[in-house]
Design a protein around this motif. Structure first.
Motif, PDB file in Angstrom:
ATOM      1  N   SER A   1       0.840  -1.205   0.000  1.00  0.00           N
ATOM      2  CA  SER A   1       0.000   0.000   0.000  1.00  0.00           C
ATOM      3  C   SER A   1       0.874   1.254   0.000  1.00  0.00           C
ATOM      4  N   GLY A   2       1.985   1.217   0.698  1.00  0.00           N
ATOM      5  CA  GLY A   2       2.917   2.343   0.729  1.00  0.00           C
ATOM      6  C   GLY A   2       3.550   2.592  -0.628  1.00  0.00           C
ATOM      7  N   ARG A   3       3.830   1.529  -1.359  1.00  0.00           N
ATOM      8  CA  ARG A   3       4.389   1.687  -2.708  1.00  0.00           C
ATOM      9  C   ARG A   3       3.365   2.333  -3.643  1.00  0.00           C
ATOM     10  N   ARG A   4       2.113   1.928  -3.507  1.00  0.00           N
ATOM     11  CA  ARG A   4       1.057   2.569  -4.301  1.00  0.00           C
ATOM     12  C   ARG A   4       0.889   4.029  -3.879  1.00  0.00           C
ATOM     13  N   GLY A   5       0.973   4.277  -2.569  1.00  0.00           N
ATOM     14  CA  GLY A   5       0.886   5.650  -2.065  1.00  0.00           C
ATOM     15  C   GLY A   5       2.016   6.515  -2.597  1.00  0.00           C
ATOM     16  N   LEU A   6       3.215   5.945  -2.690  1.00  0.00           N
ATOM     17  CA  LEU A   6       4.360   6.675  -3.231  1.00  0.00           C
ATOM     18  C   LEU A   6       4.120   7.017  -4.696  1.00  0.00           C
ATOM     19  N   ALA A   7       3.583   6.096  -5.462  1.00  0.00           N
ATOM     20  CA  ALA A   7       3.279   6.376  -6.874  1.00  0.00           C
ATOM     21  C   ALA A   7       2.277   7.523  -6.978  1.00  0.00           C
ATOM     22  N   THR A   8       1.281   7.527  -6.102  1.00  0.00           N
ATOM     23  CA  THR A   8       0.293   8.608  -6.081  1.00  0.00           C
ATOM     24  C   THR A   8       0.949   9.934  -5.723  1.00  0.00           C
ATOM     25  N   GLU A   9       1.829   9.925  -4.704  1.00  0.00           N
ATOM     26  CA  GLU A   9       2.548  11.142  -4.294  1.00  0.00           C
ATOM     27  C   GLU A   9       3.402  11.678  -5.442  1.00  0.00           C
ATOM     28  N   ARG A  10       4.074  10.799  -6.159  1.00  0.00           N
ATOM     29  CA  ARG A  10       4.920  11.239  -7.277  1.00  0.00           C
ATOM     30  C   ARG A  10       4.079  11.861  -8.390  1.00  0.00           C
ATOM     31  N   SER A  11       2.955  11.259  -8.688  1.00  0.00           N
ATOM     32  CA  SER A  11       2.065  11.794  -9.716  1.00  0.00           C
ATOM     33  C   SER A  11       1.535  13.173  -9.303  1.00  0.00           C
ATOM     34  N   ALA A  12       1.125  13.277  -8.041  1.00  0.00           N
ATOM     35  CA  ALA A  12       0.625  14.561  -7.532  1.00  0.00           C
ATOM     36  C   ALA A  12       1.729  15.618  -7.576  1.00  0.00           C
ATOM     37  N   TRP A  13       2.956  15.230  -7.251  1.00  0.00           N
ATOM     38  CA  TRP A  13       4.085  16.166  -7.282  1.00  0.00           C
ATOM     39  C   TRP A  13       4.326  16.658  -8.711  1.00  0.00           C
ATOM     40  N   ASP A  14       4.297  15.740  -9.679  1.00  0.00           N
ATOM     41  CA  ASP A  14       4.496  16.132 -11.072  1.00  0.00           C
ATOM     42  C   ASP A  14       3.432  17.127 -11.524  1.00  0.00           C
ATOM     43  N   GLU A  15       2.177  16.880 -11.171  1.00  0.00           N
ATOM     44  CA  GLU A  15       1.095  17.798 -11.521  1.00  0.00           C
ATOM     45  C   GLU A  15       1.280  19.155 -10.849  1.00  0.00           C
ATOM     46  N   PHE A  16       1.656  19.132  -9.572  1.00  0.00           N
ATOM     47  CA  PHE A  16       1.854  20.359  -8.801  1.00  0.00           C
ATOM     48  C   PHE A  16       2.978  21.194  -9.395  1.00  0.00           C
ATOM     49  N   THR A  17       4.133  20.577  -9.644  1.00  0.00           N
ATOM     50  CA  THR A  17       5.268  21.341 -10.163  1.00  0.00           C
ATOM     51  C   THR A  17       5.006  21.851 -11.577  1.00  0.00           C
ATOM     52  N   SER A  18       4.251  21.095 -12.350  1.00  0.00           N
ATOM     53  CA  SER A  18       3.898  21.547 -13.695  1.00  0.00           C
ATOM     54  C   SER A  18       3.004  22.783 -13.628  1.00  0.00           C
ATOM     55  N   ALA A  19       2.017  22.746 -12.737  1.00  0.00           N
ATOM     56  CA  ALA A  19       1.096  23.878 -12.600  1.00  0.00           C
ATOM     57  C   ALA A  19       1.813  25.117 -12.067  1.00  0.00           C
ATOM     58  N   ILE A  20       2.632  24.955 -11.061  1.00  0.00           N
ATOM     59  CA  ILE A  20       3.375  26.085 -10.494  1.00  0.00           C
ATOM     60  C   ILE A  20       4.358  26.627 -11.528  1.00  0.00           C
ATOM     61  N   GLY A  21       5.033  25.730 -12.248  1.00  0.00           N
ATOM     62  CA  GLY A  21       5.962  26.161 -13.284  1.00  0.00           C
ATOM     63  C   GLY A  21       5.290  26.970 -14.373  1.00  0.00           C
ATOM     64  N   ALA A  22       4.074  26.570 -14.735  1.00  0.00           N
ATOM     65  CA  ALA A  22       3.328  27.290 -15.770  1.00  0.00           C
ATOM     66  C   ALA A  22       2.988  28.706 -15.320  1.00  0.00           C
ATOM     67  N   VAL A  23       2.785  28.898 -14.023  1.00  0.00           N
ATOM     68  CA  VAL A  23       2.478  30.234 -13.504  1.00  0.00           C
ATOM     69  C   VAL A  23       3.742  31.055 -13.340  1.00  0.00           C
ATOM     70  N   LEU A  24       4.770  30.472 -12.725  1.00  0.00           N
ATOM     71  CA  LEU A  24       6.000  31.231 -12.454  1.00  0.00           C
ATOM     72  C   LEU A  24       6.833  31.485 -13.712  1.00  0.00           C
ATOM     73  N   ASN A  25       6.790  30.576 -14.646  1.00  0.00           N
ATOM     74  CA  ASN A  25       7.582  30.688 -15.882  1.00  0.00           C
ATOM     75  C   ASN A  25       6.670  30.506 -17.082  1.00  0.00           C
ATOM     76  N   PRO A  26       5.779  31.450 -17.351  1.00  0.00           N
ATOM     77  CA  PRO A  26       4.772  31.253 -18.411  1.00  0.00           C
ATOM     78  C   PRO A  26       5.352  31.119 -19.808  1.00  0.00           C
ATOM     79  N   GLY A  27       6.532  31.614 -20.052  1.00  0.00           N
ATOM     80  CA  GLY A  27       7.118  31.542 -21.386  1.00  0.00           C
ATOM     81  C   GLY A  27       7.793  30.222 -21.695  1.00  0.00           C
ATOM     82  N   ARG A  28       8.002  29.395 -20.694  1.00  0.00           N
ATOM     83  CA  ARG A  28       8.707  28.130 -20.896  1.00  0.00           C
ATOM     84  C   ARG A  28       7.695  27.016 -21.214  1.00  0.00           C
ATOM     85  N   ALA A  29       8.112  26.129 -22.060  1.00  0.00           N
ATOM     86  CA  ALA A  29       7.272  24.937 -22.358  1.00  0.00           C
ATOM     87  C   ALA A  29       7.429  23.969 -21.203  1.00  0.00           C
ATOM     88  N   THR A  30       6.327  23.375 -20.778  1.00  0.00           N
ATOM     89  CA  THR A  30       6.380  22.406 -19.685  1.00  0.00           C
ATOM     90  C   THR A  30       6.084  21.024 -20.143  1.00  0.00           C
TER      91      THR A  30
END
Length: 109
Positions: free
Chosen positions: A80-109
């Motif tokens: 269950s922890g391994r599945r939870g880690l996969a979920t955390e990694r996916s959420a992190w990727d989505e979070f950093t992509s969204a924040i990156g799009a706001v902070l660096n709007p000219g860069r392709a993500t």
């Protein structure tokens, strides 16, 4: 780095360092600090309640190990922890992509 910067990501950090195998609390703290290049220095008052919570949720299991006269609780990921880690990694990727799009709007993500 500000302590509140870690808030919300602590579970992912702990699960990630435990992916390589069982560790006791101090080793977990050291692994996070080493992997972050020293930027993240977790306190025991932060880490142990989180480890206990993750164990109650079924993401970790712990055992007591004796090293000489010292006893240490070692934590390891469950399936269950391994599945939870996969979920955390996916959420992190989505979070950093969204924040990156706001902070660096000219860069392709």
């Amino acid at each position: 780095m500000r302590a509140d910067a870690v808030r919300g990501h602590l579970d992912g950090l702990l699960l990630s360092v435990l992916e390589s195998g069982p560790m006791h609390g101090y080793a977990i703290i050291t692994a996070v600090q080493r992997r972050s290049g020293g930027a993240l220095a977790l306190r025991t008052g932060t880490i142990y309640p989180a480890l206990n919570r993750l164990e109650r949720l079924g993401f970790l299991r712990s055992t007591w190990q004796s090293i000489g006269e010292r006893r240490r609780r070692c934590y390891e990921l469950t399936d269950s922890g391994r599945r939870g880690l996969a979920t955390e990694r996916s959420a992190w990727d989505e979070f950093t992509s969204a924040i990156g799009a706001v902070l660096n709007p000219g860069r392709a993500t």
